[in-house]
Design a protein around this motif. Structure first.
Motif, PDB file in Angstrom:
ATOM      1  N   LEU A   1       0.750  -1.334  -0.024  1.00 20.76           N
ATOM      2  CA  LEU A   1       0.187  -0.028   0.076  1.00 20.76           C
ATOM      3  C   LEU A   1       0.798   1.344   0.215  1.00 20.76           C
ATOM      4  O   LEU A   1       1.808   1.406   0.771  1.00 20.76           O
ATOM      5  N   ILE A   2       0.727   2.267  -0.911  1.00 22.96           N
ATOM      6  CA  ILE A   2       1.302   3.458  -1.030  1.00 22.96           C
ATOM      7  C   ILE A   2       0.208   4.721  -0.820  1.00 22.96           C
ATOM      8  O   ILE A   2       0.809   5.819  -0.526  1.00 22.96           O
ATOM      9  N   SER A   3      -1.022   4.375  -0.967  1.00 29.08           N
ATOM     10  CA  SER A   3      -1.968   5.513  -0.962  1.00 29.08           C
ATOM     11  C   SER A   3      -3.261   4.931  -0.239  1.00 29.08           C
ATOM     12  O   SER A   3      -3.959   4.063  -0.818  1.00 29.08           O
ATOM     13  N   PHE A   4      -3.702   5.475   0.728  1.00 27.73           N
ATOM     14  CA  PHE A   4      -4.843   5.134   1.353  1.00 27.73           C
ATOM     15  C   PHE A   4      -5.617   6.418   1.571  1.00 27.73           C
ATOM     16  O   PHE A   4      -5.449   7.227   2.662  1.00 27.73           O
ATOM     17  N   GLN A   5      -6.851   6.472   0.854  1.00 22.60           N
ATOM     18  CA  GLN A   5      -7.569   7.800   1.066  1.00 22.60           C
ATOM     19  C   GLN A   5      -9.083   7.548   1.113  1.00 22.60           C
ATOM     20  O   GLN A   5      -9.790   6.882   0.299  1.00 22.60           O
ATOM     21  N   VAL A   6      -9.387   7.604   2.468  1.00 19.92           N
ATOM     22  CA  VAL A   6     -10.707   7.378   2.869  1.00 19.92           C
ATOM     23  C   VAL A   6     -11.566   8.716   3.395  1.00 19.92           C
ATOM     24  O   VAL A   6     -12.406   8.764   4.247  1.00 19.92           O
ATOM     25  N   GLN A   7     -11.190   9.819   3.120  1.00 20.18           N
ATOM     26  CA  GLN A   7     -11.536  11.221   3.649  1.00 20.18           C
ATOM     27  C   GLN A   7     -13.166  11.465   3.185  1.00 20.18           C
ATOM     28  O   GLN A   7     -13.601  10.656   2.423  1.00 20.18           O
ATOM     29  N   ASN A   8     -13.566  12.210   4.018  1.00 17.14           N
ATOM     30  CA  ASN A   8     -15.209  12.813   3.692  1.00 17.14           C
ATOM     31  C   ASN A   8     -15.859  11.580   3.835  1.00 17.14           C
ATOM     32  O   ASN A   8     -16.945  11.270   2.809  1.00 17.14           O
ATOM     33  N   ASN A   9     -15.965  10.605   4.854  1.00 17.52           N
ATOM     34  CA  ASN A   9     -16.802   9.703   5.173  1.00 17.52           C
ATOM     35  C   ASN A   9     -17.458  10.123   6.679  1.00 17.52           C
ATOM     36  O   ASN A   9     -17.337  10.932   6.977  1.00 17.52           O
ATOM     37  N   SER A  10     -17.909   8.836   7.250  1.00 18.38           N
ATOM     38  CA  SER A  10     -18.130   9.048   8.572  1.00 18.38           C
ATOM     39  C   SER A  10     -17.608   7.781   9.275  1.00 18.38           C
ATOM     40  O   SER A  10     -18.369   7.235  10.266  1.00 18.38           O
ATOM     41  N   PHE A  11     -16.698   7.381   9.015  1.00 20.66           N
ATOM     42  CA  PHE A  11     -15.712   6.479   9.863  1.00 20.66           C
ATOM     43  C   PHE A  11     -15.496   6.791  11.190  1.00 20.66           C
ATOM     44  O   PHE A  11     -15.156   8.165  11.663  1.00 20.66           O
ATOM     45  N   SER A  12     -15.687   5.952  12.191  1.00 18.74           N
ATOM     46  CA  SER A  12     -15.640   6.134  13.514  1.00 18.74           C
ATOM     47  C   SER A  12     -14.683   5.351  14.314  1.00 18.74           C
ATOM     48  O   SER A  12     -14.115   4.457  13.628  1.00 18.74           O
ATOM     49  N   GLY A  13     -14.717   5.474  15.424  1.00 15.27           N
ATOM     50  CA  GLY A  13     -13.797   4.605  16.394  1.00 15.27           C
ATOM     51  C   GLY A  13     -12.117   5.075  16.273  1.00 15.27           C
ATOM     52  O   GLY A  13     -12.081   6.334  16.081  1.00 15.27           O
ATOM     53  N   LYS A  14     -11.255   4.482  16.744  1.00 14.01           N
ATOM     54  CA  LYS A  14     -10.011   4.801  16.647  1.00 14.01           C
ATOM     55  C   LYS A  14      -9.180   4.536  15.461  1.00 14.01           C
ATOM     56  O   LYS A  14      -9.567   3.844  14.711  1.00 14.01           O
ATOM     57  N   ILE A  15      -7.897   5.227  15.227  1.00 15.13           N
ATOM     58  CA  ILE A  15      -7.126   5.046  14.099  1.00 15.13           C
ATOM     59  C   ILE A  15      -6.527   3.950  14.516  1.00 15.13           C
ATOM     60  O   ILE A  15      -5.851   3.786  15.669  1.00 15.13           O
ATOM     61  N   PRO A  16      -6.483   2.551  13.530  1.00 25.11           N
ATOM     62  CA  PRO A  16      -5.994   1.329  13.859  1.00 25.11           C
ATOM     63  C   PRO A  16      -4.356   1.609  14.191  1.00 25.11           C
ATOM     64  O   PRO A  16      -3.895   2.055  13.312  1.00 25.11           O
ATOM     65  N   PRO A  17      -3.745   1.175  15.319  1.00 30.31           N
ATOM     66  CA  PRO A  17      -2.324   1.096  15.546  1.00 30.31           C
ATOM     67  C   PRO A  17      -1.602   0.232  14.327  1.00 30.31           C
ATOM     68  O   PRO A  17      -0.403   0.411  13.994  1.00 30.31           O
ATOM     69  N   GLU A  18      -2.428  -0.578  13.862  1.00 34.65           N
ATOM     70  CA  GLU A  18      -1.796  -1.518  12.918  1.00 34.65           C
ATOM     71  C   GLU A  18      -1.365  -0.933  11.454  1.00 34.65           C
ATOM     72  O   GLU A  18      -0.587  -1.401  10.618  1.00 34.65           O
ATOM     73  N   ILE A  19      -1.868   0.297  11.351  1.00 35.33           N
ATOM     74  CA  ILE A  19      -1.561   1.134  10.353  1.00 35.33           C
ATOM     75  C   ILE A  19      -0.182   1.546   9.978  1.00 35.33           C
ATOM     76  O   ILE A  19       0.331   1.628   9.241  1.00 35.33           O
ATOM     77  N   GLY A  20       0.750   1.257  11.191  1.00 37.49           N
ATOM     78  CA  GLY A  20       2.199   1.120  11.197  1.00 37.49           C
ATOM     79  C   GLY A  20       2.656   0.239  10.531  1.00 37.49           C
ATOM     80  O   GLY A  20       3.892   0.266  10.217  1.00 37.49           O
ATOM     81  N   LYS A  21       2.053  -0.753  10.119  1.00 39.10           N
ATOM     82  CA  LYS A  21       2.486  -1.982   9.395  1.00 39.10           C
ATOM     83  C   LYS A  21       2.721  -1.638   7.810  1.00 39.10           C
ATOM     84  O   LYS A  21       3.313  -2.596   7.315  1.00 39.10           O
ATOM     85  N   ALA A  22       1.765  -0.861   7.373  1.00 40.01           N
ATOM     86  CA  ALA A  22       1.890  -0.550   5.934  1.00 40.01           C
ATOM     87  C   ALA A  22       3.168   0.404   5.539  1.00 40.01           C
ATOM     88  O   ALA A  22       2.926   1.694   5.501  1.00 40.01           O
ATOM     89  N   THR A  23       4.202  -0.063   5.682  1.00 43.86           N
ATOM     90  CA  THR A  23       5.438   0.843   5.972  1.00 43.86           C
ATOM     91  C   THR A  23       5.811   1.658   4.498  1.00 43.86           C
ATOM     92  O   THR A  23       6.817   2.239   4.462  1.00 43.86           O
TER      93      THR A  23
END
Length: 1121
Positions: free
Chosen positions: A393-415
């Motif tokens: 993964l090089i680009s993750f764009q999910v802006q302008n939605n209604s996602f809730s909860g916390k930012i997953p710490p696992e995001i650090g794996k997509a180096t």
């Protein structure tokens, strides 16, 4: 050998040698001719350094050492390949006849221009002609159709125009034809175009082709690559397309005007790998048959109004690598089956109406590189499994939605992430420290969420990050010092959070910083003095914080500053001098709480792009130099509240784009330049509170766009300014406190129809108010106070609107009028009314300081929005109208002083629960103060804070802004006769108490010491007596005159009371009561023994007394019967 034979041999040898000699001579001549042709062309070019090897024109050097030149065995030039050498010029001097064997001409990616020469059609051996990516213009020569050996023709990415020559379709061997990215058009129809059976590659993209799908293309059955994108082709995509073009592998019809459904027949294109039909008018949803086209690698459907759902069958496209269905009107959830696309590396489903959550099954798309689902209605949590599975993964764009909860710490794996956009969702919690592991990250945007906590210091590891956006969250704490390690950062935006503390000094290490937004936080302290040193900041905003001290003097070192806002802070000192050289400055705000000093002419220079400048409320000095005339794009200039002085230079008139100008509250002097009204684009102009003088300039313009004109508190003079007649859009006019004189012209009511505020107080206007003012039907405020107007007033309400009319002025149509001030003029006579008003808008009504007589009529009794009623200093007679208390529930100011009102005070006034000022002094009222006045609760309870008076008319009257309206107001009460009520202390917020010049008697109630807000007290000229009460607030009122002419008063600040009258807390009344009490007791004792002794010792007196008692008992008995 015989002699004849020998002779023949010699003859043949001689002929051969002669022929060889002729050939060598011809070859040498041809070589020279080719070389001369090429050298002549080179000489016409501007950039020839790349052709420096073109010299020493010999057969050997031409074919072996000349760059880009290739020859056949006989030395003839067969190929000329000069791709990407930056050559500049034309082909006009290239002699095509000198290159008869040329088979390949490749001049791609240069800067050649001009028309394509017709002479190129003489290159009869030409098989490849590539003139792409140049600047050729004009039309395509039809003669190119004569190049019968042409196989490859590339003219794309030029500026060619006109119709496509139909002759090109007759090239018998053409296989590759690319005319894309030009300005080419098509014939009205294609009937002269021929089928092209040899063509396999055809590109006509980005031209001006229109109409339906070209028929000649459908007849060119060997095409495998077809690109007609970015034209204006329309009508449905032909159903016959698969039948006519069965070999298609690439089909691009994007960005046209094709309509209808995606044809089901496309499923027959068994070789099709790339289908692009985005940006059309296609409808009918995503067809299910696409799921059967297993060979598809690219599917582009974006920018249509397909609607419907995403078919789960798309999950069968195992070879699919690229899926783009953004902006397609999809109303759907994301099917979990898409997780089966294990080869897909690009998905864009943004800007639809997708709902539901992100299926965890999408983690199966293990080759995912770029994922975009922005601007939908997706909700729920972001599945952590995506980041542990999508390792590419090089680009993750999910802006302008209604996602809730916390930012997953696992995001650090997509180096490998480069772009991470999570902004405009409902994410909560802390920013995970694991983001610091994304060391390749280039852009990080978490803005517009509900993130809390501090900015993790681990973000300092993101040394490749160029953009960090965290604005519109709930972040707290300080900016970590590790920010200085993010040396690639160009954009730092943390505005609108609750960040605090001082900026770390390490922020000066951001050597690439261009955009810095810190506004709307709780930052304090000073800004690091080296911030901006050596940088090229374009945007810097520190607004709405608590910064203090001086600005860094090198903040604009690179002179690149465009937007600079520091408003609403506590900055002081001088502004950076480098601002004067920021020629690209566009927007600058310094207002609100700052105290910048210095000469304004040393800070501002020539700023041709400047659009918005607000420096109000500072302490800037100096004059306005002629440099301001070069700020020709300036639309707003606000310099209110400084100490800028001098005259306005005539060069100022060159600011013809100016729409809002506020120079008020400065020290400007002199007359306005005669060219002033060249500023004809002006909407708002405020010159008030200066020292301007002279007459307002005359306008030669037919019409000005001015909507608000304020010139109050200057020394302007002359008759009513004629320029106002041309301002038909004017809504606000304030000429107050000047030296204008004469009559108000009648055209004010006819030519300025949109006026809502007409304020002319404190001038020398005179005469009768023109009746045409009654035509100002939108008028909200009419202030004619403190002039010399005269005449009588007739108040009538014929249309059931609250309106006012005199013999000269009819105001009955002013149904929106809220403020009327006719005070301090020479109006006279009785006020006559026809009927009461039933739909009154009045909120403030002033007639004070005129010569009105008679009883005050009931025309206002239905004005239930009235908050201020001031009719003082007239000659009204009779009783105070009772309807004032019963019909005006919102009244907070009632001023009736200095009239001839008589009789008792109406108890109905105690119903005025909003009353804050009551002044009935200097009348002829009698009786005592109603006890119910203790119920005036608005003088007891907390009220909204009042604004400082903006204009003081005279001692008894101030003009303030309260609840959005300008009103005459003074927090006070002025009463009349009798005694001061014992409960006076219950009016806890009373600030002004004037009971002077009445017939009040008795003592001052001790409760008066409870008036902790009392700032003004006047009890003089009454008959009060006794000790003056003490209290913390009363002790601040040290002027003895406030108790003057009350001969019985004593105590601070008057003379000390006599000790005999009590040294404790008792006053005169209590001492008197005690003496009386002792005297009564002594009298009772003395009298008792006097009478009792006489009855006891004198028999005659005793018999007479008993006889009187008997007769009295008989009378009482008779009454009972």
């Amino acid at each position: 050998m015989t002699r004849p034979a020998h002779a023949r041999l010699l003859a043949h040898t001689a002929v051969a040698l002669l022929l060889l000699a002729v050939t060598l001579v011809a070859t040498a001549a041809a070589t020279v001719q080719q070389a001369d042709a090429l050298l002549t062309w080179r000489a016409s070019l501007a950039a020839t350094a790349a052709l420096s090897s073109w010299n020493n024109a010999t057969p050997v050097s031409l074919c072996s050492s000349w760059r880009g030149v290739a020859c056949d065995a006989s030395g003839r030039v067969t190929s000329l390949t000069l791709r990407g050498l930056g050559l500049t010029g034309t082909l006009d001097t290239l002699d095509a006849a000198a290159l008869p064997a040329l088979a390949a001409l490749d001049l791609n990616d240069n800067k050649l221009g001009g028309p394509i020469p017709v002479s190129l059609s003489r290159l009869r051996s030409l098989a490849t002609l590539d003139l792409g990516s140049n600047n050729f213009n004009g039309s395509i020569p039809p003669q190119l159709g004569d190049l019968s050996g042409l196989v490859d023709l590339r003219l794309y990415n030029n500026s060619l125009a006109g119709d496509i020559p139909h002759q090109l379709t007759r090239l018998p061997r053409i296989t590759h034809l690319d005319l894309g990215s030009n300005f080419l058009t098509n014939h009205k129809d294609y009937h002269r175009f021929s089928p092209m059976p040899t063509v396999t590659f055809l590109s006509l993209y980005l031209n001006y082709l229109d109409g339906s799908f070209p028929e000649f293309i459908l007849q060119s059955g060997n095409i495998t690559y077809l690109d007609l994108s970015q034209n204006t082709l329309s009508e449905p995509i032909p159903d016959s397309l698969p039948e006519n073009l069965p070999n298609l592998m690439y089909l691009n019809l994007s960005i046209n005007a094709f309509s209808g459904r995606i044809p089901a027949s496309l499923s027959k294109l068994g070789k099709l790998q790339d289908l692009r039909v985005g940006g059309n008018n296609l409808t009918g949803g995503i067809p299910e048959f696409l799921g059967s086209m297993s060979q598809l690698r690219v599917l582009v459907l974006y920018g249509n109004q397909l609607g419907g759902s995403i078919p789960p069958v798309l999950g069968r496209l195992k070879m699919l690598q690229h899926l783009d269905v953004k902006i397609a009107g999809l109303v759907s959830t994301i099917p979990p089956e898409l997780g089966n696309l294990d080869n897909v590396n690009f998905i864009d489903l943004s800007m639809n109406q997708l709902s539901g959550g992100l299926p965890p099954e999408l983690a199966g798309m293990r080759q995912m590189c770029e994922f975009g689902i922005s601007s939908n209605k997706l909700a729920g949590q972001i599945p952590p499994a995506l980041f542990t599975s999508w390792l590419e993964l090089i680009s993750f764009q999910v802006q302008n939605n209604s996602f809730s909860g916390k930012i997953p710490p696992e995001i650090g794996k997509a180096t490998k992430l480069i772009i991470l956009f999570l902004f405009s969702n409902n994410l909560v919690g802390h920013i995970p420290a694991e983001l610091g592991e994304l060391v390749r990250l280039n852009q990080l945007d978490l803005s517009v969420n509900s993130l809390t906590g501090s900015i993790p210091s681990s973000l300092g590891n993101l040394t490749q990050l160029t953009r960090l956006a965290l604005f519109f969250n709930r972040l707290t704490g300080v900016i970590p010092t590790e920010i200085g390690s993010m040396t690639a950062l160009q954009v730092l935006d943390v505005n609108t959070n609750s960040l605090e503390g001082e900026l770390p000094a390490t922020i000066t290490s951001l050597r690439n910083l261009q955009y810095l937004a810190l506004f709307d936080n709780n930052f304090n302290g000073t800004i690091p003095p080296d911030l901006g040193k050596g940088l090229s900041l374009t945007d810097a905003s520190f607004a709405n914080n608590s910064f203090s001290g001086e600005l860094p003097q090198r903040l604009c070192d690179g002179f690149a500053l465009q937007n600079f806002t520091v408003n609403h802070n506590n900055f002081s000192g001088r502004l950076p001098s480098c601002l004067k050289n920021c020629t690209r400055l566009f927007r600058m705000r310094l207002e609100g709480g700052n105290q910048f000093t210095g000469d304004i002419s040393k800070v501002f220079g020539v700023h041709p792009n400047l659009d918005y400048l607000d420096v109000s409320g500072n302490q800037l000095t100096g004059n306005l130099s002629s440099d301001w005339s070069q700020c020709t794009n300036l639309t707003l200039l606000n310099m209110n509240g400084n100490r800028i002085s001098g005259n306005i230079d005539a060069a100022f008139c060159e600011l013809i784009s100016l729409r809002s100008l506020d120079l008020s509250n400065n020290q400007f002097t002199g007359e306005l330049p005669s060219c002033w009204w060249k500023l004809k684009s002006m909407w708002l102009m405020d010159l008030s509170n200066n020292g301007f003088s002279g007459e307002l300039p005359i306008s030669t313009s037919l019409g000005l766009e001015l909507q608000s004109l304020r010139v109050a508190n200057n020394s302007f003079l002359g008759v009513f300014p004629s320029v106002i007649e041309t301002c038909r859009s004017l809504a606000i006019l304030d000429l107050g406190n000047n030296m204008f004189f004469g009559d108000i012209p009648s055209w004010v009511g006819t030519n300025v129809p949109l006026l809502i505020i007409l304020s002319l107080p404190s001038n020398n206007f005179s005469g009768v108010v023109p009746p045409e003012l009654s035509q100002l039907s939108n008028l909200l405020v009419l202030d004619l106070s403190s002039n010399s107007f005269s005449g009588e007033i007739l108040m009538v309400m014929p249309n059931h609107n609250c309106s006012l009319k005199s013999s000269h002025l009819e105001l009955s149509q002013l149904s929106y009028l809220q403020v009327l001030d006719l005070s301090s003029n020479s109006f006279s006579g009785e006020i006559l009314t026809a009927m009461p008003n039933h739909n009154c808008s009045l909120e403030s009504f002033h007639l004070a300081g005129n010569g009105f007589v008679g009883a005050f009529p009931p025309f206002l009794q239905s004005c239930n929005s009235l908050a201020t009623l001031d009719i003082g200093n007239n000659r009204f007679v009779g009783g105070i109208p009772t309807w004032i208390g019963s019909q005006l529930p919102l009244l907070n100011i009632l001023r009736l002083r200095s009239n001839n009102f008589t009789g008792d005070i109406p108890p109905e006034l105690s119903r005025l629960s909003q009353l804050q000022l009551l002044d009935m002094a200097k009348n002829s009222l009698t009786g005592s103060l109603p006890v119910a006045f203790g119920n005036l609760k608005s003088m007891r309870h907390n009220l909204p804070p009042l604004v400082q008076p903006s204009r003081i008319f005279h001692l008894e009257r101030v003009n303030i802004s309260w609840k959005g309206r300008e009103q005459t107001f003074w927090n006070g009460i002025g009463l009349i006769t009798g005694s001061i009520p014992e409960r006076i202390g219950s009016l806890e917020l009373l600030e002004f108490l004037d009971l002077s010049s009445n017939d009040l008697s008795g003592g001052i109630p001790p409760s008066i010491s409870n008036l902790l807000s009392l700032g003004m007290l006047n009890l003089s000229n009454n008959h009060l007596w006794g000790r003056i009460p003490t209290g913390s607030q009363l002790q601040t009122l040290t002027d003895p005159s406030i108790y003057g002419n009350n001969l019985g008063l004593c105590g601070f600040p008057l003379s000390v009371c006599e000790p005999a009258l009590g040294e404790g807390t008792e006053d005169h009344s209590k001492v008197g009561d005690l003496g009386l009490c002792y005297s009564v007791i002594l009298g009772i004792v003395s009298g008792f023994w006097l009478w009792f002794g006489a009855l006891l010792f004198l028999q005659q007196w005793r018999f007479s007394f008993l006889d009187f008692v008997d007769s009295l008992g008989i009378k009482i008995a008779a009454v009972r019967r």
